[in-house]
Design a protein around this motif. Sequence first.
Motif, PDB file in Angstrom:
ATOM      1  N   ASP A 110       0.842  -1.195   0.000  1.00 51.40           N
ATOM      2  CA  ASP A 110       0.000   0.000   0.000  1.00 51.40           C
ATOM      3  C   ASP A 110       0.879   1.246   0.000  1.00 51.40           C
ATOM      4  O   ASP A 110       1.891   1.314   0.704  1.00 51.40           O
ATOM      5  N   GLY A 111       0.471   2.241  -0.788  1.00 47.71           N
ATOM      6  CA  GLY A 111       1.187   3.499  -0.813  1.00 47.71           C
ATOM      7  C   GLY A 111       0.574   4.520   0.131  1.00 47.71           C
ATOM      8  O   GLY A 111      -0.438   4.254   0.798  1.00 47.71           O
ATOM      9  N   PRO A 112       1.144   5.712   0.179  1.00 49.52           N
ATOM     10  CA  PRO A 112       0.634   6.748   1.078  1.00 49.52           C
ATOM     11  C   PRO A 112      -0.609   7.453   0.550  1.00 49.52           C
ATOM     12  O   PRO A 112      -1.287   8.156   1.306  1.00 49.52           O
ATOM     13  N   ASP A 113      -0.898   7.302  -0.750  1.00 52.81           N
ATOM     14  CA  ASP A 113      -2.008   8.035  -1.362  1.00 52.81           C
ATOM     15  C   ASP A 113      -3.276   7.178  -1.415  1.00 52.81           C
ATOM     16  O   ASP A 113      -3.222   5.956  -1.331  1.00 52.81           O
ATOM     17  N   ARG A 114      -4.408   7.848  -1.561  1.00 53.14           N
ATOM     18  CA  ARG A 114      -5.694   7.177  -1.710  1.00 53.14           C
ATOM     19  C   ARG A 114      -6.068   7.111  -3.190  1.00 53.14           C
ATOM     20  O   ARG A 114      -5.512   7.820  -4.017  1.00 53.14           O
ATOM     21  N   VAL A 115      -7.045   6.261  -3.522  1.00 54.96           N
ATOM     22  CA  VAL A 115      -7.442   6.067  -4.918  1.00 54.96           C
ATOM     23  C   VAL A 115      -8.522   7.082  -5.272  1.00 54.96           C
ATOM     24  O   VAL A 115      -9.656   7.001  -4.770  1.00 54.96           O
ATOM     25  N   PRO A 116      -8.220   8.056  -6.161  1.00 53.61           N
ATOM     26  CA  PRO A 116      -9.236   9.029  -6.570  1.00 53.61           C
ATOM     27  C   PRO A 116     -10.132   8.449  -7.652  1.00 53.61           C
ATOM     28  O   PRO A 116      -9.672   7.694  -8.528  1.00 53.61           O
ATOM     29  N   LEU A 117     -11.407   8.784  -7.607  1.00 57.76           N
ATOM     30  CA  LEU A 117     -12.376   8.283  -8.579  1.00 57.76           C
ATOM     31  C   LEU A 117     -12.768   9.384  -9.561  1.00 57.76           C
ATOM     32  O   LEU A 117     -12.566  10.575  -9.302  1.00 57.76           O
ATOM     33  N   ALA A 118     -13.353   8.971 -10.670  1.00 56.59           N
ATOM     34  CA  ALA A 118     -13.659   9.907 -11.749  1.00 56.59           C
ATOM     35  C   ALA A 118     -14.672  10.971 -11.337  1.00 56.59           C
ATOM     36  O   ALA A 118     -14.703  12.058 -11.925  1.00 56.59           O
ATOM     37  N   ASN A 119     -15.511  10.693 -10.327  1.00 60.74           N
ATOM     38  CA  ASN A 119     -16.531  11.655  -9.907  1.00 60.74           C
ATOM     39  C   ASN A 119     -16.062  12.590  -8.800  1.00 60.74           C
ATOM     40  O   ASN A 119     -16.876  13.309  -8.213  1.00 60.74           O
ATOM     41  N   GLY A 120     -14.755  12.550  -8.491  1.00 62.11           N
ATOM     42  CA  GLY A 120     -14.234  13.418  -7.442  1.00 62.11           C
ATOM     43  C   GLY A 120     -14.250  12.805  -6.062  1.00 62.11           C
ATOM     44  O   GLY A 120     -13.756  13.420  -5.110  1.00 62.11           O
ATOM     45  N   ALA A 176     -16.729   5.737 -10.860  1.00 61.22           N
ATOM     46  CA  ALA A 176     -17.284   5.857  -9.512  1.00 61.22           C
ATOM     47  C   ALA A 176     -17.794   4.530  -8.960  1.00 61.22           C
ATOM     48  O   ALA A 176     -17.781   4.315  -7.742  1.00 61.22           O
ATOM     49  N   ASP A 177     -18.236   3.619  -9.839  1.00 61.03           N
ATOM     50  CA  ASP A 177     -18.797   2.358  -9.366  1.00 61.03           C
ATOM     51  C   ASP A 177     -17.791   1.216  -9.337  1.00 61.03           C
ATOM     52  O   ASP A 177     -18.158   0.059  -9.200  1.00 61.03           O
ATOM     53  N   ALA A 178     -16.490   1.536  -9.445  1.00 59.55           N
ATOM     54  CA  ALA A 178     -15.466   0.487  -9.454  1.00 59.55           C
ATOM     55  C   ALA A 178     -15.272  -0.142  -8.083  1.00 59.55           C
ATOM     56  O   ALA A 178     -14.772  -1.264  -7.979  1.00 59.55           O
ATOM     57  N   PHE A 179     -15.655   0.570  -7.023  1.00 60.96           N
ATOM     58  CA  PHE A 179     -15.497   0.090  -5.652  1.00 60.96           C
ATOM     59  C   PHE A 179     -16.871   0.037  -4.985  1.00 60.96           C
ATOM     60  O   PHE A 179     -17.795   0.750  -5.380  1.00 60.96           O
ATOM     61  N   PRO A 180     -17.010  -0.781  -3.947  1.00 56.44           N
ATOM     62  CA  PRO A 180     -18.320  -0.900  -3.300  1.00 56.44           C
ATOM     63  C   PRO A 180     -18.759   0.363  -2.580  1.00 56.44           C
ATOM     64  O   PRO A 180     -19.953   0.602  -2.409  1.00 56.44           O
ATOM     65  N   ASP A 195     -22.689   4.549  -1.300  1.00 60.22           N
ATOM     66  CA  ASP A 195     -22.603   3.205  -1.847  1.00 60.22           C
ATOM     67  C   ASP A 195     -22.238   3.278  -3.333  1.00 60.22           C
ATOM     68  O   ASP A 195     -22.036   4.361  -3.896  1.00 60.22           O
ATOM     69  N   ARG A 196     -22.148   2.133  -3.971  1.00 59.27           N
ATOM     70  CA  ARG A 196     -21.719   2.053  -5.363  1.00 59.27           C
ATOM     71  C   ARG A 196     -22.620   2.850  -6.310  1.00 59.27           C
ATOM     72  O   ARG A 196     -22.191   3.318  -7.364  1.00 59.27           O
ATOM     73  N   TRP A 197     -23.894   3.001  -5.936  1.00 58.28           N
ATOM     74  CA  TRP A 197     -24.874   3.647  -6.804  1.00 58.28           C
ATOM     75  C   TRP A 197     -25.104   5.118  -6.452  1.00 58.28           C
ATOM     76  O   TRP A 197     -25.998   5.762  -6.997  1.00 58.28           O
ATOM     77  N   GLY A 198     -24.326   5.649  -5.505  1.00 55.05           N
ATOM     78  CA  GLY A 198     -24.410   7.060  -5.174  1.00 55.05           C
ATOM     79  C   GLY A 198     -25.305   7.395  -4.005  1.00 55.05           C
ATOM     80  O   GLY A 198     -25.490   8.574  -3.677  1.00 55.05           O
ATOM     81  N   GLY A 199     -25.882   6.371  -3.367  1.00 58.95           N
ATOM     82  CA  GLY A 199     -26.700   6.634  -2.194  1.00 58.95           C
ATOM     83  C   GLY A 199     -25.852   6.942  -0.969  1.00 58.95           C
ATOM     84  O   GLY A 199     -24.877   6.237  -0.697  1.00 58.95           O
TER      85      GLY A 199
END
Length: 259
Positions: A110-120, A176-180, A195-199
């Motif tokens: 694991d690196g020091p950074d977090r995984v950014p998603l396309a929706n911010g 955005a839906d690549a992770f749970p 959640d995965r669907w934006g709720g």
Amino acid sequence: MVRDEHDHGTAILERAGYELRTESHAVVGEPHGATRRLTGTDRPVEVVTLDDRDTDPAALVPQFASVLAHGHDALFVVTDVDALAAVVGVLDSPYCVAAEDDTRCRTFYDGPDRVPLANGHYALAPAGDPVWYEVDPPAADAGERTGSDRKQVVLEDGSEVLARFDDVDALACPPADAFPLSYKRGGDKAFHVYDRWGGELGRFGTIKAMREHGFEPVAMPLVPEHVFDDGSLVTSWAVVVEGAGTVHTADGTTELREA
């Protein structure tokens, strides 16, 4: 030359015959004809003094990459033999990854950074012990090609696959839906979990509070080809324990005694 926390590394470079200089507050040794090379290249060697926190892969690997990016090799100075074992364990084969199997599939630190998603947002997972690793792509039917010979990348917690990608490059900006789960910091300064669907599932004042409720930010794996742009992972490093004269590299050890 001013002596500081890099004293021992400086002394090691002097014993080996490097010509010393300071560069951006770092001690750097320039090799010449009479120098006893500590690394496997002819590049200058920069002293990097590590404390115990710096021996964690999330700190050590980016530090190594930074030194190489400056055009230098690295002489790491560590506090004791336990730190030596930790650092050599990361830097030596399989070279800045946690493991590599017979099919050359890697398990990443694991690196020091977090995984950014396309929706911010940022990737989030249920609290646990997720691990990033590579797998061979599924075999194609009737001998057909799958369209890619690259390894897939999986995030797994125990036996549960949390995310899967076609290759390591797909980690650059996943959908955005690549992770749970995902999270972002809102205008109210709170961390909002989705959640995965934006709720929206909840909001928390701190990352610590979010973790206490069973949500863990997903670390970006340390993929060597993404971290390193210059130098050699095999021949561009050496490690010595504070106060000792034995220099450790991927090729073995070199004993440097005081004059």
